[in-house]
Write an enzyme that holds these catalytic residues in place. Sequence first.
Site, mmCIF file in Angstrom:
data_model
loop_
_atom_site.group_PDB
_atom_site.id
_atom_site.type_symbol
_atom_site.label_atom_id
_atom_site.label_comp_id
_atom_site.label_asym_id
_atom_site.label_seq_id
_atom_site.Cartn_x
_atom_site.Cartn_y
_atom_site.Cartn_z
ATOM 1 N N CYS A 1 42.015 40.680 43.223
ATOM 2 C CA CYS A 1 42.522 42.100 43.111
ATOM 3 C C CYS A 1 43.524 42.136 44.038
ATOM 4 O O CYS A 1 44.463 43.110 44.060
ATOM 5 C CB CYS A 1 41.349 43.024 43.465
ATOM 6 S SG CYS A 1 40.046 43.024 42.106
ATOM 7 N N ALA B 1 30.780 44.527 35.796
ATOM 8 C CA ALA B 1 30.320 44.945 37.284
ATOM 9 C C ALA B 1 30.798 45.835 37.718
ATOM 10 O O ALA B 1 30.436 46.830 38.605
ATOM 11 C CB ALA B 1 30.415 43.662 38.053
ATOM 12 N N THR B 2 32.211 46.242 37.458
ATOM 13 C CA THR B 2 32.870 47.439 38.064
ATOM 14 C C THR B 2 32.447 48.708 37.693
ATOM 15 O O THR B 2 31.864 49.550 38.374
ATOM 16 C CB THR B 2 34.385 47.247 37.674
ATOM 17 O OG1 THR B 2 35.029 46.229 38.269
ATOM 18 C CG2 THR B 2 35.302 48.747 38.026
ATOM 19 N N GLN C 1 28.696 37.771 41.753
ATOM 20 C CA GLN C 1 29.048 36.103 42.044
ATOM 21 C C GLN C 1 27.857 35.408 42.199
ATOM 22 O O GLN C 1 27.658 34.184 42.027
ATOM 23 C CB GLN C 1 29.808 36.171 43.364
ATOM 24 C CG GLN C 1 31.282 36.472 43.339
ATOM 25 C CD GLN C 1 32.051 35.727 42.672
ATOM 26 O OE1 GLN C 1 31.681 34.379 42.459
ATOM 27 N NE2 GLN C 1 33.465 36.023 42.132
ATOM 28 N N THR D 1 29.176 52.806 21.469
ATOM 29 C CA THR D 1 28.341 52.023 20.528
ATOM 30 C C THR D 1 28.291 50.778 21.289
ATOM 31 O O THR D 1 29.283 50.066 22.089
ATOM 32 C CB THR D 1 29.452 51.626 19.244
ATOM 33 O OG1 THR D 1 29.499 52.905 18.853
ATOM 34 C CG2 THR D 1 28.496 50.669 18.452
HETATM 35 C C1 PLP Z 1 34.333 39.714 39.570
HETATM 36 C C2 PLP Z 1 33.736 40.680 40.467
HETATM 37 C C3 PLP Z 1 33.500 41.984 40.077
HETATM 38 C C4 PLP Z 1 34.072 42.529 38.818
HETATM 39 O O1 PLP Z 1 33.390 42.532 37.818
HETATM 40 P P1 PLP Z 1 34.018 43.001 36.244
HETATM 41 O O2 PLP Z 1 32.846 42.499 35.378
HETATM 42 O O3 PLP Z 1 35.019 42.440 35.848
HETATM 43 O O4 PLP Z 1 34.130 44.432 36.599
HETATM 44 C C5 PLP Z 1 32.779 42.730 40.896
HETATM 45 N N1 PLP Z 1 32.516 42.296 42.111
HETATM 46 C C6 PLP Z 1 32.418 40.976 42.359
HETATM 47 C C7 PLP Z 1 31.916 40.467 43.666
HETATM 48 C C8 PLP Z 1 33.062 40.095 41.672
HETATM 49 O O5 PLP Z 1 33.194 38.886 41.919
#
Ligand code: PLP
Length: 395
Positions: A334, A78-79, A189, A249
């Site tokens: 974090c 997600a990052t 989430q 890849t």
């Molecule tokens: C866990 C989380 C992320 C980070 O996701 P990754 O797949 O570790 O990069 C981003 N946004 C929210 C709201 C999260 O809970």
Amino acid sequence: MATTSLPVYLDYAAATPVDERVIKEMISCLSLEGTFANSAARDHVYGWQAADKVETARGQVAELVGASPLEITFTSGATESSNLAILGLARALKEQGDPRRHLITSLIEHKAVLECCRYLESHGYRVTWLTPLPDGSISPEQVAAALEEDTFLVSVAEANSVVGTISDVRAIARVCKARGVYFHTDMAQSAGYTGQVLKDSAIALASLTPEKLCGPKGVGALYISRALKVPVAPLILGGGQERGLRSGTVATHQVAGMGKAFEIMLKEGKSDYARLNALRDKLKQGLSALGGVKVNGSEEHHLPGVLSVTFEGVEGRTLLPSLRGVAASTGSACSSASLTPSYVLKALGLSDADAFASVRLSLGRFTTEEEVDKVLDIFKKTLPGLRQAFSATGD
Ligand SMILES: *Cc1c(COP(=O)(O)O)cnc(C)c1O
């Protein structure tokens, strides 16, 4: 399985154990007998099979959130998805000669969104940082009031990971679309709990990950609406995988694991939701019965497994270390590494002391009622001592 000496795991909002069915799927993509090949290899059956796996996963991811497979780009999480959404859109618009340089987000976004906005802010863009409503939501009215002539992007998460509040992102997206503004939402989430949110929506971009849904870490996806023709410039250049949007890849095992996790959520999300909601209620009522406990966030629109509580009359920094039988979080994963109170709770108006005296308990697929009982028992036994110690310090 957890032995009796290990604390009860109530930190599903930070990371989840991977479902055995997902693990099985991932393992099947690794060995010579499995689907190990490069999914871009067009010259042999191994490659075709890997490509099939990836496309099956793309379909599974798309279906859960109400998207078309063509709208799903695989990333590393997600990052990365939020980076690609925010920085990739800004770059593409700039390259097209679009003069707009204003964006809107909220103070309680995940760091991935906050830092992308901050980066743009230090490179000639202006950012409006919205303060959430007291329940942790962002309203369409707030966004409407903050839109300016040169706003090009609004980014608001569907669910906040610290207090679990869910915002009406479909309504916010409509406000944005009516003004020609792109809307991005972090669904890390909430995916699977809020239904086919993207279907026939005005949402332009959405970040997805399986790691909070009993899927693997290190993989994610960005939804890019086809109907809205969202321009996104790639951040990672190379072999042109993922239609040129994300070179490298494709990690077949990771992507297949994500697909499986999303498929399971499609089938079981509803029953998971009801069960978790009931366990959360039990936890909330049990803690409230101890007195001097305040629940943070919304009691109306929230994730089924997230409960944020503030304990009155305790020294916050001693709280979790004293509760050795419970593995939970004092803020987002974090920010808990440093000793600053959760920026999310601060933005919701909590004092430093109250933010420190807060705990996020988050439940998931493998949480049992016995575990909830055990945790309640631990709080019941520990809290009076902590309160006594606190009042003895003469504060
Ligand atoms: C866990 C989380 C992320 C980070 O996701 P990754 O797949 O570790 O990069 C981003 N946004 C929210 C709201 C999260 O809970």
